[in-house]
Design a protein around this motif. Structure first.
Motif, PDB file in Angstrom:
ATOM      1  N   CYS A   1       0.838  -1.210   0.000  1.00 18.18           N
ATOM      2  CA  CYS A   1       0.000   0.000   0.000  1.00 18.18           C
ATOM      3  C   CYS A   1       0.875   1.264   0.000  1.00 18.18           C
ATOM      4  O   CYS A   1       1.909   1.326   0.651  1.00 18.18           O
ATOM      5  N   GLU A   2       0.424   2.280  -0.736  1.00 19.21           N
ATOM      6  CA  GLU A   2       1.190   3.538  -0.827  1.00 19.21           C
ATOM      7  C   GLU A   2       0.992   4.426   0.392  1.00 19.21           C
ATOM      8  O   GLU A   2       1.768   5.336   0.639  1.00 19.21           O
ATOM      9  N   ASN A   3      -0.078   4.165   1.141  1.00 14.72           N
ATOM     10  CA  ASN A   3      -0.411   5.061   2.238  1.00 14.72           C
ATOM     11  C   ASN A   3      -1.022   4.302   3.427  1.00 14.72           C
ATOM     12  O   ASN A   3      -2.176   4.526   3.788  1.00 14.72           O
TER      13      ASN A   3
ATOM     14  N   CYS B   1      -4.714   1.110   2.984  1.00 11.57           N
ATOM     15  CA  CYS B   1      -5.626   2.265   2.964  1.00 11.57           C
ATOM     16  C   CYS B   1      -6.891   1.970   2.164  1.00 11.57           C
ATOM     17  O   CYS B   1      -7.896   2.638   2.336  1.00 11.57           O
TER      18      CYS B   1
ATOM     19  N   VAL C   1      -7.658   2.689  -0.762  1.00 11.83           N
ATOM     20  CA  VAL C   1      -8.038   3.641  -1.811  1.00 11.83           C
ATOM     21  C   VAL C   1      -6.922   3.947  -2.816  1.00 11.83           C
ATOM     22  O   VAL C   1      -7.197   4.449  -3.907  1.00 11.83           O
ATOM     23  N   CYS C   2      -5.680   3.633  -2.457  1.00 10.21           N
ATOM     24  CA  CYS C   2      -4.591   3.996  -3.375  1.00 10.21           C
ATOM     25  C   CYS C   2      -4.584   3.065  -4.594  1.00 10.21           C
ATOM     26  O   CYS C   2      -5.280   2.048  -4.632  1.00 10.21           O
TER      27      CYS C   2
ATOM     28  N   CYS D   1      -3.572  -0.594  -3.657  1.00 10.28           N
ATOM     29  CA  CYS D   1      -4.656  -1.368  -3.038  1.00 10.28           C
ATOM     30  C   CYS D   1      -5.674  -1.793  -4.098  1.00 10.28           C
ATOM     31  O   CYS D   1      -6.181  -2.913  -4.091  1.00 10.28           O
TER      32      CYS D   1
HETATM   33 ZN   LIG Z   1      -3.440   1.592  -0.167  1.00 13.07          ZN
END
Ligand SMILES: [Zn+2]
Length: 366
Positions: free
Chosen positions: A46-48, A56, A58-59, A62
């Motif tokens: 995940c980026e965030n 998260c 939403v990235c 994901c």
């Molecule tokens: Zn993510």
């Protein structure tokens, strides 16, 4: 799955920080190990991620993960698992053909199975070519910081050549690559593989919280299903379907009345079933007979206490101990019986012999 199971929170907290290059998640079937491993992979990519290190949702990363198209994630499974199940961690494998009828049905099956291009039965093993292909996966440029995750499930299905090929990877781990091995039977992995992984024992929830969870999933008799599943909640959930319950109780009904029990008829009736599942039914039933004989305790068949008591009273524990050991070995053969009907006949005749107290002697003579 958008999170881990409640009983996995504690082990999740232990896995914050760096993970090293190889994890081995071990524990019996039906605990949610695969879902946990996937979620761990998704969260690490995940980026965030959140402060607890969770995805998260939403990235872009994901999103790719949920679509099954993440370029930095690779899932290695036996063809038979990929072809028959989405979650992959089923308690039984009833979608997989085991009998001869597979030959005649294979053509139409092949049309339906997008994953299987030949009329050959899908393999139950992870092959060396699947492990070799990981070389390409590791070497292509990745999306994020070069970090890649390879999930191998169930790791004990790697054949010896595949296991040795993986071992080479673990001995000289590629940079920025995490291997996550998931296993139901760690004892069948090479010790050299086990020792090169950080081993995580996956938790079993206590009976009360597992029953509560099952109730939340809409299971009507959670305690009974949970006991019958050996206290693995996901297995219990799978057992809670009507068809399974009917077939299971019909089988138990027959073997719990050995005086009127028709071995040949039952073997014929069950020959197209998943034999691994049938052997495990017998194992659990015999475990309860033995457990009642020795300690007046029932573990799996809570609603059959009266029948178990009556059968256990005349039971020779030495015969039963020998039979239980034989069943353990049989479990290994149940995946590839030469003749399912004969396999079942032998199993059930031996069971009747055990109840008559003669199995031990027969074993010695043979
Ligand atoms: Zn993510």
């Amino acid at each position: 799955m958008s999170n881990i199971y409640g009983w996995q929170e504690e082990v999740w907290r232990k896995l914050t920080g760096t993970l090293g290059h190889a994890l081995l998640l071990r524990g019996r079937k039906g605990l949610g190990k695969l879902a946990f491993a996937r979620y761990l992979a998704k969260s690490r990519l995940c980026e965030n991620p959140s402060v607890e290190g969770k995805a998260c949702e939403v990235c872009a990363s994901c999103h790719w993960f949920e679509q099954g198209s993440h370029p930095d994630f690779c899932l290695v499974e036996p063809e038979a698992v990929t072809a028959t199940s989405v979650s992959g961690e089923g308690a039984s494998e009833e979608g997989v053909e085991t009998g001869d009828e597979a030959e005649t049905q294979s053509l139409s099956k092949a049309v339906n199975q997008a994953t299987s291009k030949s009329t050959k039965k899908p393999s139950r093993q992870i092959s060396i070519s699947q492990i070799r292909e990981l070389g390409d996966f590791v070497n292509i440029t990745s999306h994020q910081n070069g970090y890649k995750i390879i999930l191998i499930h169930p790791a004990e299905t790697m054949n010896p050549a595949a296991a040795n090929a993986l071992l080479k990877n673990l001995e000289e781990p590629p940079l920025q690559t995490l291997f996550i091995l998931v296993t139901h039977q760690a004892q069948y992995l090479l010790p050299t593989i086990r020792s090169r992984c950080r081993q995580i024992a996956m938790p079993v929830p206590d009976a009360a919280s597992a029953a509560l969870w099952l109730k939340q999933q809409g299971v009507k008799a959670p305690e009974r299903c949970l006991a019958s599943a050996g206290y693995s909640p996901l297995t219990a959930l799978e057992f809670a379907n009507e068809d399974y319950l009917v077939r299971h109780s019909a089988f138990i009904q027959q073997i719990s009345t050995p005086s009127s029990f028709d071995v040949l008829g039952l073997a014929e009736e069950m020959q197209k079933s998943d034999l691994v599942m049938v052997v495990s039914w017998l194992q659990k039933w015999c475990y309860d007979l033995m457990s009642f004989r020795m300690a007046q305790k029932v573990r799996y068949h809570l609603d059959m206490r009266a029948q178990i008591k009556s059968l256990a009273s005349g039971l020779d524990p030495y015969s039963m101990a020998a039979y239980l050991r034989a069943l353990d070995k049989t479990q290994q053969l149940a995946r590839h019986p030469l003749n399912p009907r004969l396999f079942l006949e032998e199993l059930l005749f031996s069971y009747v012999t055990v109840l008559s107290g003669e199995f031990r002697n027969r074993g010695k003579a043979g």
